[in-house]
Write a protein that holds these residues in place. Sequence first.
Motif, PDB file in Angstrom:
ATOM      1  N   THR A 228       0.848  -1.205   0.000  1.00  0.00           N
ATOM      2  CA  THR A 228       0.000   0.000   0.000  1.00  0.00           C
ATOM      3  C   THR A 228       0.882   1.254   0.000  1.00  0.00           C
ATOM      4  O   THR A 228       2.074   1.195   0.336  1.00  0.00           O
ATOM      5  CB  THR A 228      -0.888   0.113   1.277  1.00  0.00           C
ATOM      6  N   GLY A 229       0.263   2.377  -0.334  1.00  0.00           N
ATOM      7  CA  GLY A 229       0.948   3.654  -0.217  1.00  0.00           C
ATOM      8  C   GLY A 229       1.258   3.980   1.236  1.00  0.00           C
ATOM      9  O   GLY A 229       2.295   4.571   1.545  1.00  0.00           O
ATOM     10  N   THR A 230       0.354   3.585   2.122  1.00  0.00           N
ATOM     11  CA  THR A 230       0.581   3.832   3.549  1.00  0.00           C
ATOM     12  C   THR A 230       1.853   3.122   4.020  1.00  0.00           C
ATOM     13  O   THR A 230       2.680   3.711   4.730  1.00  0.00           O
ATOM     14  CB  THR A 230      -0.625   3.326   4.374  1.00  0.00           C
TER      15      THR A 230
ATOM     16  N   THR B   6      -3.844  16.713   4.347  1.00  0.00           N
ATOM     17  CA  THR B   6      -3.404  15.500   3.665  1.00  0.00           C
ATOM     18  C   THR B   6      -4.348  14.385   4.048  1.00  0.00           C
ATOM     19  O   THR B   6      -5.185  14.535   4.943  1.00  0.00           O
ATOM     20  CB  THR B   6      -1.942  15.134   4.016  1.00  0.00           C
ATOM     21  N   PHE B   7      -4.213  13.257   3.359  1.00  0.00           N
ATOM     22  CA  PHE B   7      -4.987  12.069   3.707  1.00  0.00           C
ATOM     23  C   PHE B   7      -4.439  11.507   5.021  1.00  0.00           C
ATOM     24  O   PHE B   7      -3.250  11.631   5.319  1.00  0.00           O
ATOM     25  CB  PHE B   7      -4.861  11.054   2.563  1.00  0.00           C
TER      26      PHE B   7
ATOM     27  N   ALA C 287      -3.506   8.808   6.096  1.00  0.00           N
ATOM     28  CA  ALA C 287      -2.414   7.830   6.076  1.00  0.00           C
ATOM     29  C   ALA C 287      -1.055   8.470   6.372  1.00  0.00           C
ATOM     30  O   ALA C 287      -0.190   7.837   6.977  1.00  0.00           O
ATOM     31  CB  ALA C 287      -2.364   7.126   4.723  1.00  0.00           C
ATOM     32  N   THR C 288      -0.860   9.713   5.926  1.00  0.00           N
ATOM     33  CA  THR C 288       0.444  10.365   6.124  1.00  0.00           C
ATOM     34  C   THR C 288       0.757  10.454   7.615  1.00  0.00           C
ATOM     35  O   THR C 288       1.873  10.152   8.059  1.00  0.00           O
ATOM     36  CB  THR C 288       0.444  11.775   5.504  1.00  0.00           C
TER      37      THR C 288
ATOM     38  N   MET D  74       3.829  16.720   0.928  1.00  0.00           N
ATOM     39  CA  MET D  74       2.798  15.971   0.200  1.00  0.00           C
ATOM     40  C   MET D  74       2.358  16.839  -0.970  1.00  0.00           C
ATOM     41  O   MET D  74       2.175  18.047  -0.835  1.00  0.00           O
ATOM     42  CB  MET D  74       1.631  15.672   1.136  1.00  0.00           C
TER      43      MET D  74
ATOM     44  N   ASP E 117       5.681  12.588   0.110  1.00  0.00           N
ATOM     45  CA  ASP E 117       4.487  11.758  -0.023  1.00  0.00           C
ATOM     46  C   ASP E 117       3.937  12.085  -1.413  1.00  0.00           C
ATOM     47  O   ASP E 117       3.165  13.028  -1.597  1.00  0.00           O
ATOM     48  CB  ASP E 117       3.481  12.079   1.086  1.00  0.00           C
TER      49      ASP E 117
ATOM     50  N   THR F 107       2.128  10.147  -3.232  1.00  0.00           N
ATOM     51  CA  THR F 107       1.102   9.124  -3.484  1.00  0.00           C
ATOM     52  C   THR F 107       0.035   9.583  -4.478  1.00  0.00           C
ATOM     53  O   THR F 107      -0.639   8.757  -5.068  1.00  0.00           O
ATOM     54  CB  THR F 107       0.408   8.738  -2.173  1.00  0.00           C
ATOM     55  N   GLU F 108      -0.135  10.910  -4.626  1.00  0.00           N
ATOM     56  CA  GLU F 108      -1.179  11.415  -5.520  1.00  0.00           C
ATOM     57  C   GLU F 108      -0.609  11.946  -6.828  1.00  0.00           C
ATOM     58  O   GLU F 108      -1.359  12.431  -7.672  1.00  0.00           O
ATOM     59  CB  GLU F 108      -1.947  12.548  -4.807  1.00  0.00           C
TER      60      GLU F 108
ATOM     61  N   SER G  77       1.431   5.674  -4.353  1.00  0.00           N
ATOM     62  CA  SER G  77       0.304   4.777  -4.081  1.00  0.00           C
ATOM     63  C   SER G  77      -0.352   4.361  -5.388  1.00  0.00           C
ATOM     64  O   SER G  77      -0.443   5.162  -6.325  1.00  0.00           O
ATOM     65  CB  SER G  77      -0.732   5.469  -3.191  1.00  0.00           C
TER      66      SER G  77
ATOM     67  N   ASN H 259      -3.503   2.754  -5.149  1.00  0.00           N
ATOM     68  CA  ASN H 259      -4.861   2.441  -4.728  1.00  0.00           C
ATOM     69  C   ASN H 259      -5.813   2.653  -5.919  1.00  0.00           C
ATOM     70  O   ASN H 259      -5.455   3.330  -6.886  1.00  0.00           O
ATOM     71  CB  ASN H 259      -5.214   3.349  -3.551  1.00  0.00           C
TER      72      ASN H 259
ATOM     73  N   LYS I 108      -6.224   6.198  -7.513  1.00  0.00           N
ATOM     74  CA  LYS I 108      -5.074   7.001  -7.930  1.00  0.00           C
ATOM     75  C   LYS I 108      -4.939   6.967  -9.455  1.00  0.00           C
ATOM     76  O   LYS I 108      -5.640   6.231 -10.137  1.00  0.00           O
ATOM     77  CB  LYS I 108      -3.806   6.495  -7.223  1.00  0.00           C
TER      78      LYS I 108
ATOM     79  N   GLY J 119      -1.774  -0.943  -3.671  1.00  0.00           N
ATOM     80  CA  GLY J 119      -0.322  -1.062  -3.783  1.00  0.00           C
ATOM     81  C   GLY J 119       0.373   0.267  -3.589  1.00  0.00           C
ATOM     82  O   GLY J 119      -0.280   1.316  -3.504  1.00  0.00           O
TER      83      GLY J 119
END
Length: 394
Positions: free
Chosen positions: A76-78, A102-103, A105-106, A164, A190, A192-193, A214, A216, A219, A226
Motif C-alpha cells: 500500500t501507499g501507507t 493531507t490524507f 495515512a500520512t 505531500m 508523499d 502518493t497522488e 500509491s 490504490n 489514484k 499497492g
Amino acid sequence: MPPLFLQQILERLQSVLSPPRAFVPLHEPTLIGNEWQYVKDCLDSGWVSTAGKYVDEFEARLSEYTESQFAIAVVTGTAAVQMCLQMVDVQPDDEVLLPTLTFVATANAVVYLRAIPHFVDSDMKTLGVDPEKLRLYLKDIAALRSGACFNRYSQKRIKTLIAMHTFGHPADLDALQEICEEFHLELIEDATESLGSLYKGKPLGNWGRLSALSFNGNKIVTTGGGGAILTNDPQLAKQTKHLTTTAKMPHRWEYIHDQIGYNYRLPNLNAALGCAQLENILSFLKNKRALAERYQETFSDMAGLQIFKESEFARSNYWLNALILDEAHKSLRDPLLALTNDHAIMTRPAWKLLHTLPMFQNYPKMDLSLTENLAQRLINLPSSANLIGKCLET
Ligand SMILES: *Cc1c(COP(=O)(O)O)cnc(C)c1O
C-alpha cells in the motif's frame, strides 16, 4: 430552488460531464489496456503471489518513468510512507513535520513508528507546505545541536519533513529542500497522488531521500492496492527491499532473517495490473489535463470561484480537480456539495484537517489559518481520465 449561483455551477459541471451519466464518481480507474492479459498470465502460470516476473518488471518501469534510480513495490501507499520514515531513522518520540491538509495515512504512518506528527500550514499557490511560513516557524521553535534539530519547547528531536503533493500538484520542493538543509531535517515526499507530475521539468519523487507512491484504486495508476518507495540511494534501496521482504537472508534453502522485517511485498497479480496501467499513463495524463482545461475554461468567466491551476514551476497530473469558492461564497460549500451529489455528480470537500481529528488533536501544530480557510472553500470535482475524449491506448 437553489440560489442562481449554485444552479449555474451545476449546469456548467453538467456541460463538462456530458453526455449525462447515471453517476459520475470522483475518480475511477481506466482499464483499457493489457490488464486482462497480464493478470490472466499470472493465473495461467500460477505466479499469483510474492514471487514472479511482474514485480521486477513493474519496479523497473516505475524507476524508468520516475527517473528515480530505484523503485521498491509494496502492498500500500501507507506502507510506503511508513517505510520512508523508517529508512531515515525516525525514532519513537521524534517529531515529524507534515501538512494538516493531507490524507490520514500520512499521519498514521508517523504514529505507527511511535513518532509525533507536527502539523504545518499549506499555501494557496501550491496547496502544499508553505515554505516561507515554515521557515519563520522553525526560526522560532528550532534549536540546532550537533547537526540535529530540536523543538525548543518540547525538547524533542524534529527529524523529518514530509512534503505531500496535494491532488497531484507539486509542492515547492526547492524551497522546502533548502529549509531542510538549513534546519538539518530529512525531506521525504508523499508523492502518493502525484505520479506523472513534474517540478521544474523533473518527475516528483526525486527531491526527498525517499518518496512514497500509491496505486490504490482511486489514484492515477492502480494495482488494485499497492504502493512503492522511490530513492536514488543504492544503500537505502537495498535496505528497503530487505526490510519490506521479511528481512530474509538470501539462501537456497535456509530461512534466516536478520531483523524484524515486514511482509510488505506487492503480489505479482497486483504488479501485473500495474504494468498494464503504466503502459497507458501518457494517455491518462493527456486526458486529465484536457479535463482540467475544460473545467478552467468553463468557469473562467464566472465570478465567485476559481478552478485550481498548477504553478508556473509545475506540470501537474491533475489527479483531482479542485473548485475554490471565494471568501464571500464560502457558506455555499455545503449546499453545493449537496446539490451536485443530488444530481449524481460526486464531489467532496477536502479531507477533514488532520489536526481536528480526535486522535491527532493533542499533537503539536503551528498556526494553520491558511489551510483552515482554504478547506472551508474547496470542493473536489470528478477527475477520472475517461471523462473526456477517448482514452486511447498509446
Ligand atoms: C492515497 C494516499 C496515501 C496512501 O495510499 P494507500 O495506497 O491508500 O495506502 C497516503 N497519502 C496520501 C496523501 C494519499 O492520497
